[in-house]
Write an enzyme that holds these catalytic residues in place. Structure first.
Site, PDB file in Angstrom:
ATOM      1  N   CYS A  83       0.747  -1.288  -0.105  1.00  0.00           N
ATOM      2  CA  CYS A  83       0.106  -0.072  -0.167  1.00  0.00           C
ATOM      3  C   CYS A  83       0.874   1.362   0.121  1.00  0.00           C
ATOM      4  O   CYS A  83       1.837   1.212   0.585  1.00  0.00           O
ATOM      5  CB  CYS A  83      -0.895   0.091   1.185  1.00  0.00           C
ATOM      6  SG  CYS A  83      -2.217  -1.195   1.200  1.00  0.00           S
ATOM      7  N   HIS A  84       0.259   2.309  -0.833  1.00  0.00           N
ATOM      8  CA  HIS A  84       1.097   3.558  -0.680  1.00  0.00           C
ATOM      9  C   HIS A  84       0.801   4.465   0.558  1.00  0.00           C
ATOM     10  O   HIS A  84      -0.160   4.225   1.028  1.00  0.00           O
ATOM     11  CB  HIS A  84       0.599   4.348  -1.951  1.00  0.00           C
ATOM     12  CG  HIS A  84       1.167   3.863  -3.143  1.00  0.00           C
ATOM     13  ND1 HIS A  84       0.367   2.862  -3.967  1.00  0.00           N
ATOM     14  CD2 HIS A  84       2.043   4.107  -4.081  1.00  0.00           C
ATOM     15  CE1 HIS A  84       1.004   2.543  -5.180  1.00  0.00           C
ATOM     16  NE2 HIS A  84       2.205   3.313  -5.381  1.00  0.00           N
ATOM     17  N   MET A 118      -8.289   0.250   0.831  1.00  0.00           N
ATOM     18  CA  MET A 118      -7.494  -0.497   2.009  1.00  0.00           C
ATOM     19  C   MET A 118      -7.347   0.173   3.152  1.00  0.00           C
ATOM     20  O   MET A 118      -7.721  -0.447   4.505  1.00  0.00           O
ATOM     21  CB  MET A 118      -6.061  -0.875   1.423  1.00  0.00           C
ATOM     22  CG  MET A 118      -5.781  -1.728   0.393  1.00  0.00           C
ATOM     23  SD  MET A 118      -7.184  -3.190   0.408  1.00  0.00           S
ATOM     24  CE  MET A 118      -6.416  -3.886   1.672  1.00  0.00           C
ATOM     25  N   GLU A 119      -7.429   1.606   3.285  1.00  0.00           N
ATOM     26  CA  GLU A 119      -7.520   2.304   4.484  1.00  0.00           C
ATOM     27  C   GLU A 119      -8.750   2.022   5.371  1.00  0.00           C
ATOM     28  O   GLU A 119      -8.937   1.800   6.491  1.00  0.00           O
ATOM     29  CB  GLU A 119      -7.254   3.782   4.243  1.00  0.00           C
ATOM     30  CG  GLU A 119      -5.599   4.047   4.144  1.00  0.00           C
ATOM     31  CD  GLU A 119      -5.131   3.574   2.763  1.00  0.00           C
ATOM     32  OE1 GLU A 119      -4.000   3.601   2.489  1.00  0.00           O
ATOM     33  OE2 GLU A 119      -5.994   3.213   2.045  1.00  0.00           O
ATOM     34  N   ASP A 133     -11.744  -8.056  21.125  1.00  0.00           N
ATOM     35  CA  ASP A 133     -10.982  -8.158  22.063  1.00  0.00           C
ATOM     36  C   ASP A 133     -11.488  -7.494  23.541  1.00  0.00           C
ATOM     37  O   ASP A 133     -11.306  -8.277  24.699  1.00  0.00           O
ATOM     38  CB  ASP A 133      -9.818  -7.025  22.005  1.00  0.00           C
ATOM     39  CG  ASP A 133      -8.840  -7.322  22.983  1.00  0.00           C
ATOM     40  OD1 ASP A 133      -8.251  -8.204  23.559  1.00  0.00           O
ATOM     41  OD2 ASP A 133      -8.234  -5.925  23.331  1.00  0.00           O
TER      42      ASP A 133
END
Length: 161
Positions: A83-84, A118-119, A133
């Site tokens: 990824c950039h 992707m972010e 969690d």
């Protein structure tokens, strides 16, 4: 610009080796991506809700998951190797309780040469993992049911809405 391998994968060079896509010849455009994730919450978790959030010894679950999702979106290139690095204009994580699920929606905006899918996906995923969690003390029967791209605009190919 990027030369996809003969297989059509943009992250492989002509010899089939991993490669970051060359975006140097692309113009900057305003880009938005929205991703979502859903976490099934069994009754043992849902019983803990007071108002709109669960308070645990670790803190408020949804508030913590929102912060984790934003942090994750900002760190995406450290987690996903090809990824950039992008300067994010905005990252908004919303979480709601709908029946027996926590529904996460992560919206990321930038002006740049490559998209922010992707972010957004990373932000939604890490928010879901944070909910898991923080609630696992009640039960480990939670299920992260899906993480998916809902929409993206501003690049070569728009998707969704």
């Amino acid at each position: 610009m990027s030369n996809p391998s003969s297989s059509g994968f943009t992250h492989l060079d002509a010899t089939g080796q991993p490669a970051m896509v060359d975006i140097s010849g692309k113009d900057s455009t305003y880009r938005i991506a929205v991703a979502g994730s859903r976490v099934y919450l069994p009754q043992a978790v849902r019983e803990q809700f007071r108002d709109k959030d669960i308070q645990t010894s670790k803190g408020a679950v949804f508030q913590t998951a929102i912060i984790a999702g934003i942090m994750a979106a900002k760190k995406t290139p450290e987690l996903i190797p090809l990824c950039h690095t992008l300067l994010l204009d905005s990252c908004d994580v919303q979480i709601s309780l709908e029946e027996d699920e926590a529904v996460i929606r992560c919206t990321v905006k930038t002006t740049g040469k490559t998209g922010v899918e992707m972010e957004a996906l990373t932000g939604a995923s890490v928010a879901a993992l944070t909910i898991y969690d923080m609630c696992k003390a009640f039960t480990q029967e939670m299920i992260i049911r899906e993480t998916k791209l809902i929409s993206k605009t501003g690049g070569k190919h728009d998707f969704g809405k």
